[in-house]
Design an enzyme around this catalytic site. Sequence first.
Site, PDB file in Angstrom:
ATOM      1  N   CYS A  95       0.807  -1.217   0.000  1.00 26.19           N
ATOM      2  CA  CYS A  95       0.000   0.000   0.000  1.00 26.19           C
ATOM      3  C   CYS A  95       0.843   1.272   0.000  1.00 26.19           C
ATOM      4  CB  CYS A  95      -0.950   0.008   1.189  1.00 26.19           C
ATOM      5  SG  CYS A  95      -2.122  -1.375   1.199  1.00 26.19           S
ATOM      6  N   ASN A 146     -10.119  -0.063  -0.547  1.00 27.14           N
ATOM      7  CA  ASN A 146      -8.652  -0.020  -0.464  1.00 27.14           C
ATOM      8  C   ASN A 146      -8.075  -0.596  -1.755  1.00 27.14           C
ATOM      9  OD1 ASN A 146      -5.924  -0.374   0.096  1.00 27.14           O
ATOM     10  ND2 ASN A 146      -6.256  -1.154   2.168  1.00 27.14           N
ATOM     11  N   HIS A 199      -3.395   7.410   1.861  1.00 28.48           N
ATOM     12  CA  HIS A 199      -3.781   6.069   1.428  1.00 28.48           C
ATOM     13  C   HIS A 199      -5.209   5.816   1.881  1.00 28.48           C
ATOM     14  CE1 HIS A 199      -4.060   1.851   0.818  1.00 28.48           C
ATOM     15  NE2 HIS A 199      -3.799   1.496   2.052  1.00 28.48           N
TER      16      HIS A 199
END
Length: 325
Positions: free
Chosen positions: A115, A282, A252
């Site tokens: 990520c 996500n 993020h």
Amino acid sequence: MSVRRAAPVGCGHYLPERVVENAEFAATLDTSDEWIRSRSGIERRRFAAPDEKTSDLATHAARAALANAGMEANELDAIILATATPDQTFPSTATRVQHALGMTRGFAFDVQAVCAGFIFALSTANSMIVSGQARNVMVIGAETFTRIMDWTDRSTCVLFGDGAGALILSADEGEGTLADRGVLATRLHSDGAHNQLLYVDGGPSATQTVGVLRMEGRKVFQHAVQKLAEVAHEAMEAVGARPEDIDWMVPHQANIRIIEATARKTGLPMEKVVVTVQNHGNTSAASIPLALSEAAAEGRIRRGDLLLMEAIGGGLAWGAALVRW
């Protein structure tokens, strides 16, 4: 004093056509729209089509970024693609994108920091431009995380989606001050002691299988808020910036609770935070460039704005970047 900067000149993104609302999971899992929203802020996400690969998503985003910048592929010196879901073990997915774009010069390679991958790739591109190794570099974050989900695990499979975002950086001249356009500071960290908090239980060397994602959500949350706030302040302190100088935080997009808690610890109001997690879920390394591209396309992010980007992922690996748009 004149200094070389890596300035943003174009961005673009791509989302697969299939929209998956929270309610769709209730048919196969003990969950509901309310359960997912209350814990993550996610309302829907996109799933890649069966024949869509990470390179396909990345290529769409890359073409959009090139069009936005008014550039041709062969004007690029490099493509750096951040992904944890490559098309193949090797060669790099970036080389597939390079070929699909018709780019016949320069070089392309992948970066894997899950990520946090886009921040790591952005930092790498900045170093190449500042050192003079490259003049125009495309940084892409692209993922098909739905290919590594355990669809029986309601705590993880409802959180992730697929997508891609791309940003083109070009060499520019600055005065070495906070007012310069471009990447002003990046800070990167990792700590392999936390491997078991977020990982995929497979790999060519270990199991000869792809594996699926495993996560200890509560512990990841605790690490995320603390580490993201710390690295955000590191990046600001590197160039003498204060929270009040930041126009937008582009975090993020993992979980609305993490985003809100990090904003508080960083000293930023939510009115200055770009949030897309409700619509994307996500998307790992794709989440920051996706959010960045959408906000820029909507006119929220404008030339001269000071952006704070931060992310954390498996490894654990985390980082932040301060960029003047």
